[in-house]
Design a protein around this motif. Structure first.
Motif: not given
Lengths: 442, 442, 442
Positions: A220, B200, B202-203, B208-216, B218-219, B221, C223, C258-261, C349-351, C395
């Motif tokens: 960054e 959480v 912030y996402t 923001a969206m990830t396929p698995t719902g995990e948090l991105p 955010w390096p 940030l 970002h 999408r993981a970046k919003g 898992y990808v819901p 979770r």
């Protein structure tokens, strides 16, 4: 000195060099030598690819505090004697610290002495490097001292450029405000030239830690430095790469930097200077790359084919015109089209200088013929695991593509114009014909 | 309360702790328990490595809205009773939202009640945590309420610190303006202490969206939070790691964070507190790492050799003093020097606390002897695929290297000074001798 | 035209669409065709998944300079004729350049002509796209021209939205100032709608180079664009993906975005539009992923088990209830618990849309029952190397988790509300029942 220039548009570059590949620091005074200026003297006499674009007699970290008074005298003597013949620009680094007025005052005194016309060095001095700057108000203090020195010594306004070492969070933030600040009547920040990252002190200032003590990569910071340079018409330079023996690591770092728009890098030795002067220039011959296990492997050119010799990727042709591709422990069966798809992802071509000039000329012709965009096609026979595959990519070129592809040529032309001492090396590398076409294209 | 302090230099830290490893939140009132303050009470009585540097009675997300009035009373009761003995600092989190004046008013009322001297808790309260802040003007609103509370209750000005949860794009941007704003006479933002990421929300705010719902990850940030803390003299803390069972993942996240200058992290359980209190401290013994397939594998120490047991890397010595190295499906033949080169890239040493103290002392001696820089050499016998190779690295240390290497020791000294309840754990870990040298060096 | 709206809170979105998936550009006039508007005409008649959320008749780069006057007439004709039936919004791109007043004046003239009510197109025009913007003062110049056009033609104030292409360092920096600037009485920047990255020109402006000439990934730019959109209530859109044949690469890029919003992306063909309209929608069926050699491999569902077929990961059960796991050339012996730990790291898992709706409903019920947080558990039988392993993750869901998980559903609902022409595709994809539950949840 660079010719004085002011401009309405802060993003217009208004100094001689458009690009700086190398920023080479030399200690100004070394204790225990019969000639304490020995290293300065030898650095001043470097020529060709071993001579940097910007030479920095370093009266700060590279020189022991006790030797810095003598260091100033050495700078004056060596620059007076050798400065006229130095092929690159000369930018001494003086002492400075955002948190210490005394250090700033000493830096001011060093500037005044080095630029005193009576010492006969200033006509060869292009500017000064200010380390450890803080927020933009701190940058203005250094700018003001340079303004006073110019007036005091009857030099042209803004004839001394100013470069800073970005080694604090404040300085990183300041790079976002430069465009706004440079226009203002109360300063002469238009004199700014280089934004140089200093990752060691930056790491300290950020209080970052790594298990092995290696420096963090700070992507960054490098992005923000490159962006700050772009937005304010300056040149971005990365910090020192201190594992001097790791040449491949140094090259890899520069590849990363160029992808961020940061063309220049610090050099600690003439060998690093040579590597860093060469790295950003287009290669003399093109080559194909193949992505295997996330790494890009260079293919061996052989009788018109480009051969992958590793066993990280396996390919087999079944009787039925099907292919079986093994990669990273997985296996997939593909038809000819799917295989082509797959190779589009994996194979890439690194164009030579010659290739780039060809493409640019082709697009220029198309433009003259009234076309806005053309497809550039590249074909090759790739051999993987003994199986030969015909590969072809094409990419649409429009004006924007052309402009972006032009950057390495612009760099080459900038080098060719300002570094006659490197003409022989360049012609040896590319051949006189390619050099001539490259200097005329665009 | 932290002793009141104002300073001209906003980047100078003016609170007790220089580092905060752990930020531990506890629900203030849990429904259906006979004692709704049960979790508060047990958290208040944690000691040693299971006790956090900053304890946060959480009257926001961790507590159901219907229980928050009772939560305020619980905070007052538990802090009055146990606060004096809590080894870390106490920073309750109140409700707040950049977009909702009513929520902000409720937060103000919670602050007023918790800090009322008649309730007998305020003398143990170090500050407040404000969630969901927006732009810097929103931060000023919270600062103003703290200023009013101090005056209303006759507390020292700025004796209540303020920490914020960064969980919106506006708040991320605000961190770039803090230095400018903190100086201004119309606010008391000098009271700022922690910048805490809340990934959480912030996402959600970034959509923001990830396929698995995990948090991105955010390096950027985390970089901007660490930089904002560095530029304004604050402490950066990462958000919650909610997969509580994944201890290795939690450790890996902290490793990443430290490389960004972010030393602190949120903890959700006493076990996470213990892991996070320990992680940033230098290891008790050093170890060698070898990069294999892009992963760093730890070598087994064995009779003075460091052995790689995996088969991701293969090495063979041919009769002729040549070596054959297999890696990632590729094979290369190297002479002794090329092999050394290759290992310079692949092998790295993780120094123990003892090693770091040694290096620092060695450099201090060199400095006293008038040397500005010395080479630190480290040698080892590495065994790969049964073949023993002599390995040696050296790194130049100058003042800047020394300062950067010092950070883990400064952290250790900060912990040792402020957490007497952890002295036993530290001596058990390092031995009394190393602890003593580490507290005195630098 | 979007209904005029001004608001106190700049971060509140005040235009019709909350999300924009696709930004599709069409040349406005192509030479040598008997109908130079042919491509405009066909684009205007796209429907369903092949029709974009935002359609951009492109009178800048996609159209040859010599054809742009005719391009303006074509925009007017085609939008007047087909505009009412176009399912998405219509935002023509005009010419503009931060460094060239003449180009800006031509852009102003194009705006005036396109918005002239006598031409009968303006009622279908939602706004304009301004390329090559510089700092925020340059954005204000474009905003001012739109303000004048609105007054000149008697349109509602701010009824024309403004979107910009971010393709310079200055513009990237400007995105950090929007919130401050949008409130000010001297401009109408509240009309801002899309922040669109333009990586080709950005790469040129940053003078970045890559060996193969591919565009750098520019993660920090994306970002900062996403953050700028979040902080100012705008919508972030990524630039063109010019390797049109590489569909998987296009999908991967959107996953990253999408993981970046950043939900939206540029599309160059109706096929890319279809891919990009579909990509951000939740999948119709869930699936398990397994991390192997740093890549995520999709498992095959088979009689209730999820099977890994590759040989990048090996698993063996020893008699003693121990397991031997081979990965990346390394081998480790694990007991059942350690294996579970290991799989917690590797399996994800990808819901499906159905799963997400279920989880949201489950949390809503818990909330109604007074619970602040509940654990969502997911169980499955994974088969690796022929060995079946029972796997279970849970979770914690609280209000924040719920809000963050909601984003894809909010996107779906936004699409369903504004794109009736896609209802058939959506019901075909998910089934009428899931569509109905998804439109009602939350």
């Amino acid at each position: 000195m660079t010719e004085s220039a002011t401009t309405a548009d802060p993003t217009a570059r208004h100094y001689d060099r458009e690009f700086v590949r190398t920023f080479f620091t030399s200690p100004t005074a070394v204790e225990g030598e019969d000639d304490s200026a020995k290293m300065l003297r030898s650095a001043a006499q470097l020529r060709g690819m071993r001579a940097p674009d910007v030479w920095v007699p370093d009266n700060e970290d590279a020189t022991a505090p006790s030797m810095r008074a003598e260091g100033v005298r050495n700078i004056v003597d060596v620059v007076r004697e050798h400065g006229a013949a130095v092929p690159g620009e000369i930018h001494p680094r003086v002492v400075w610290h955002r948190d210490d007025p005394q250090t700033r005052y000493r830096g001011f005194q060093q500037i005044l002495e080095i630029t005193d016309p009576e010492n006969g060095a200033v006509e060869h001095i292009d500017g000064f490097v200010i380390p450890e700057v803080g927020g933009v108000d701190d940058w203005k203090k250094a700018d003001e001292f340079l303004t006073i020195a110019e007036r005091e010594h009857g030099l042209d306004p803004e004839s001394l450029s100013m470069s800073v070492i970005v080694e604090s969070g404040e300085a990183e933030l300041a790079m976002g405000d430069l465009r706004e600040e440079m226009g203002k009547p109360a300063n002469n920040l238009q004199r700014l030239f280089l934004l140089v990252d200093g990752e060691v002190d930056y790491t300290k200032d950020m209080r970052a830690m790594t298990p092995t003590g290696e420096l963090p990569p700070w992507p960054e910071l490098r992005h923000n430095t490159s962006r700050g340079a772009s937005a304010a018409g300056l040149v971005a330079v990365d910090g020192p790469y201190d594992d001097i023996r790791d040449v491949e690591g140094y090259r890899e770092r520069m590849r990363e930097n160029r992808a961020k728009g940061m063309t220049g890098i610090w050099s600690l030795t003439p060998t690093q200077v040579e590597v860093a002067n060469t790295a950003p220039l287009p290669p003399e011959s093109g080559r194909w790359l193949l992505e295997v296990d996330g790494r890009e492997i260079e293919l061996d050119a052989e009788e018109g084919r480009h051969v992958y010799r590793g066993d990280g990727l396996g390919l087999e042709e079944t009787g039925t015109g099907q292919y079986v591709l093994r990669a990273g422990g997985d296996e997939q069966t593909l038809d000819a089209d799917e295989l082509r798809e797959e190779l589009l992802d994996r194979a890439a071509y690194v164009p030579s200088m010659d290739d780039i000039v060809d493409s640019m000329e082709a697009f220029e012709d198309a433009k003259d013929a009234g076309k806005g965009a053309i497809a550039m096609t590249r074909e090759a026979t790739l051999e993987i695991d003994g199986v030969a595959v015909e590969h072809s990519t094409d990419r649409m070129w429009d004006e924007a593509t052309y402009q972006a592809a032009k950057t390495p040529i612009t760099l080459f032309q900038d080098v060719y114009e300002h570094r006659p001492d490197q003409h022989d090396d360049l012609e040896q590398r590319y051949g006189a014909d390619v050099v001539e076409r490259a200097t005329n294209v665009g």
